[in-house]
Design an enzyme around this catalytic site. Structure first.
Site, mmCIF file in Angstrom:
data_model
loop_
_atom_site.group_PDB
_atom_site.id
_atom_site.type_symbol
_atom_site.label_atom_id
_atom_site.label_comp_id
_atom_site.label_asym_id
_atom_site.label_seq_id
_atom_site.Cartn_x
_atom_site.Cartn_y
_atom_site.Cartn_z
ATOM 1 N N HIS A 11 -34.512 10.706 16.785
ATOM 2 C CA HIS A 11 -34.160 9.697 15.770
ATOM 3 C C HIS A 11 -35.420 9.075 15.174
ATOM 4 O O HIS A 11 -35.494 8.824 13.969
ATOM 5 C CB HIS A 11 -33.296 8.599 16.388
ATOM 6 C CG HIS A 11 -32.071 9.124 17.040
ATOM 7 N ND1 HIS A 11 -30.991 9.586 16.329
ATOM 8 C CD2 HIS A 11 -31.757 9.297 18.344
ATOM 9 C CE1 HIS A 11 -30.057 9.992 17.160
ATOM 10 N NE2 HIS A 11 -30.501 9.835 18.398
ATOM 11 N N LYS A 12 -36.390 8.825 16.035
ATOM 12 C CA LYS A 12 -37.658 8.278 15.533
ATOM 13 C C LYS A 12 -38.295 9.277 14.567
ATOM 14 O O LYS A 12 -38.786 8.905 13.507
ATOM 15 C CB LYS A 12 -38.645 8.058 16.684
ATOM 16 C CG LYS A 12 -38.402 6.876 17.573
ATOM 17 C CD LYS A 12 -39.635 6.765 18.463
ATOM 18 C CE LYS A 12 -39.556 5.699 19.480
ATOM 19 N NZ LYS A 12 -40.799 5.603 20.270
ATOM 20 N N ASP A 64 -44.722 3.217 20.243
ATOM 21 C CA ASP A 64 -43.997 2.550 21.318
ATOM 22 C C ASP A 64 -43.244 1.389 20.674
ATOM 23 O O ASP A 64 -43.823 0.619 19.906
ATOM 24 C CB ASP A 64 -44.962 2.064 22.405
ATOM 25 C CG ASP A 64 -44.220 1.868 23.724
ATOM 26 O OD1 ASP A 64 -43.297 2.653 23.998
ATOM 27 O OD2 ASP A 64 -44.541 0.921 24.455
ATOM 28 N N HIS A 166 -38.430 -2.550 11.812
ATOM 29 C CA HIS A 166 -39.751 -2.613 12.441
ATOM 30 C C HIS A 166 -40.516 -1.311 12.175
ATOM 31 O O HIS A 166 -41.690 -1.321 11.852
ATOM 32 C CB HIS A 166 -39.592 -2.880 13.944
ATOM 33 C CG HIS A 166 -38.662 -1.937 14.656
ATOM 34 N ND1 HIS A 166 -37.369 -1.703 14.253
ATOM 35 C CD2 HIS A 166 -38.836 -1.140 15.762
ATOM 36 C CE1 HIS A 166 -36.797 -0.830 15.071
ATOM 37 N NE2 HIS A 166 -37.665 -0.475 15.984
HETATM 38 P P1 ITT Z 1 -40.828 8.162 22.915
HETATM 39 O O1 ITT Z 1 -40.821 9.512 23.554
HETATM 40 O O2 ITT Z 1 -41.317 8.177 21.479
HETATM 41 O O3 ITT Z 1 -41.514 7.102 23.741
HETATM 42 P P2 ITT Z 1 -38.468 6.559 23.466
HETATM 43 O O4 ITT Z 1 -37.045 6.633 23.023
HETATM 44 O O5 ITT Z 1 -38.744 6.549 24.947
HETATM 45 O O6 ITT Z 1 -39.266 7.756 22.766
HETATM 46 P P3 ITT Z 1 -39.716 3.961 23.267
HETATM 47 O O7 ITT Z 1 -40.393 4.057 24.575
HETATM 48 O O8 ITT Z 1 -40.495 3.446 22.110
HETATM 49 O O9 ITT Z 1 -39.123 5.343 22.754
HETATM 50 O O10 ITT Z 1 -38.389 3.154 23.559
HETATM 51 C C1 ITT Z 1 -37.872 2.250 22.762
HETATM 52 C C2 ITT Z 1 -36.373 2.200 22.956
HETATM 53 O O11 ITT Z 1 -35.944 1.079 22.170
HETATM 54 C C3 ITT Z 1 -35.654 3.426 22.389
HETATM 55 O O12 ITT Z 1 -35.392 4.397 23.364
HETATM 56 C C4 ITT Z 1 -34.357 2.804 21.874
HETATM 57 O O13 ITT Z 1 -33.404 2.673 22.903
HETATM 58 C C5 ITT Z 1 -34.819 1.429 21.421
HETATM 59 N N1 ITT Z 1 -35.213 1.468 20.000
HETATM 60 C C6 ITT Z 1 -36.458 1.524 19.468
HETATM 61 N N2 ITT Z 1 -36.418 1.567 18.133
HETATM 62 C C7 ITT Z 1 -35.109 1.526 17.806
HETATM 63 C C8 ITT Z 1 -34.418 1.563 16.587
HETATM 64 O O14 ITT Z 1 -35.032 1.672 15.413
HETATM 65 N N3 ITT Z 1 -33.083 1.528 16.629
HETATM 66 C C9 ITT Z 1 -32.426 1.420 17.787
HETATM 67 N N4 ITT Z 1 -32.990 1.391 18.993
HETATM 68 C C10 ITT Z 1 -34.337 1.458 19.000
#
Ligand code: ITT
Length: 183
Positions: A11-12, A64, A166
């Protein structure tokens, strides 16, 4: 310009690709990595980027992100990914059951590794946690209402989320930085 993006989160990747498409051609490296223990997103992003610099060609970036809820002392913050997997949106809503102060902020920290150095781009959005799940999206999208969205959750905004989010803010800073480099 071609840049690698390291993340386990599709999703990111989709959101970054959408926001950066005019300037940056993203190559997604789908890697799950162990994040260092820290209560600070910037520390986590910098340490992770340093670690990846031994394995990945420059330029690359990672992000992050975290949701910080005021009445929970900033929780889940750096633990957002773990908390979402364990508690989900319903679990967070339960923690806030009967709580009046629902203010929260979403923070995105991008660490870009380019030219042998790491540069940080931060995006912060103030908002509130909804009373119930509303809309689609992913992660905490259905429960986070940015202050400027007329009461809509991220999940109800569709692609317009980028205008308020964000990640929209941090990615726009990254796009401008790269735009200046290639100009
Ligand atoms: P990486 O491998 O990129 O670290 P991750 O999902 O583990 O992927 P993060 O450590 O940055 O990413 O975790 C942030 C969490 O916060 C992510 O798993 C989501 O559950 C939540 N999150 C972050 N951005 C979000 C967004 O735009 N919309 C909804 N939830 C979000």
């Amino acid at each position: 310009m071609k840049i690698y993006f390291v993340s386990s989160n599709k999703h990111k990747y989709i959101e970054f690709r959408r926001i950066l498409k005019d300037v940056i051609d993203i190559n997604w490296i789908n890697a799950d990595y162990l994040e260092p223990q820290s209560d600070n997103l910037i520390d986590v992003a910098i340490t992770s980027a340093k670690w990846f610099s031994h394995y990945i060609e420059e330029p690359f970036f990672l992000e992050d992100a975290g949701l910080f809820i005021d009445s929970l002392g900033g929780f889940p913050g750096v633990y957002s990914s773990y908390v979402f997997k364990r508690l989900g949106n319903n679990g967070v809503l339960k923690l806030l059951d009967g709580v009046e102060n629902r203010s929260a902020r979403f923070v995105s920290v991008i660490a870009l590794h380019i030219g042998g150095r790491i540069t940080i781009f931060e995006g912060v959005v103030e908002g509130t946690i909804s009373e119930e799940i509303r809309g689609g999206g992913w992660g905490f999208d259905p429960i986070f209402i940015p202050n400027e969205s007329n009461g809509k959750t991220y999940g109800e905004l569709g692609e317009n989320k980028d205008l308020f989010s964000h990640r929209g803010r941090s990615a726009t800073k990254l796009r401008d930085f790269i735009g200046r480099l290639v100009a």
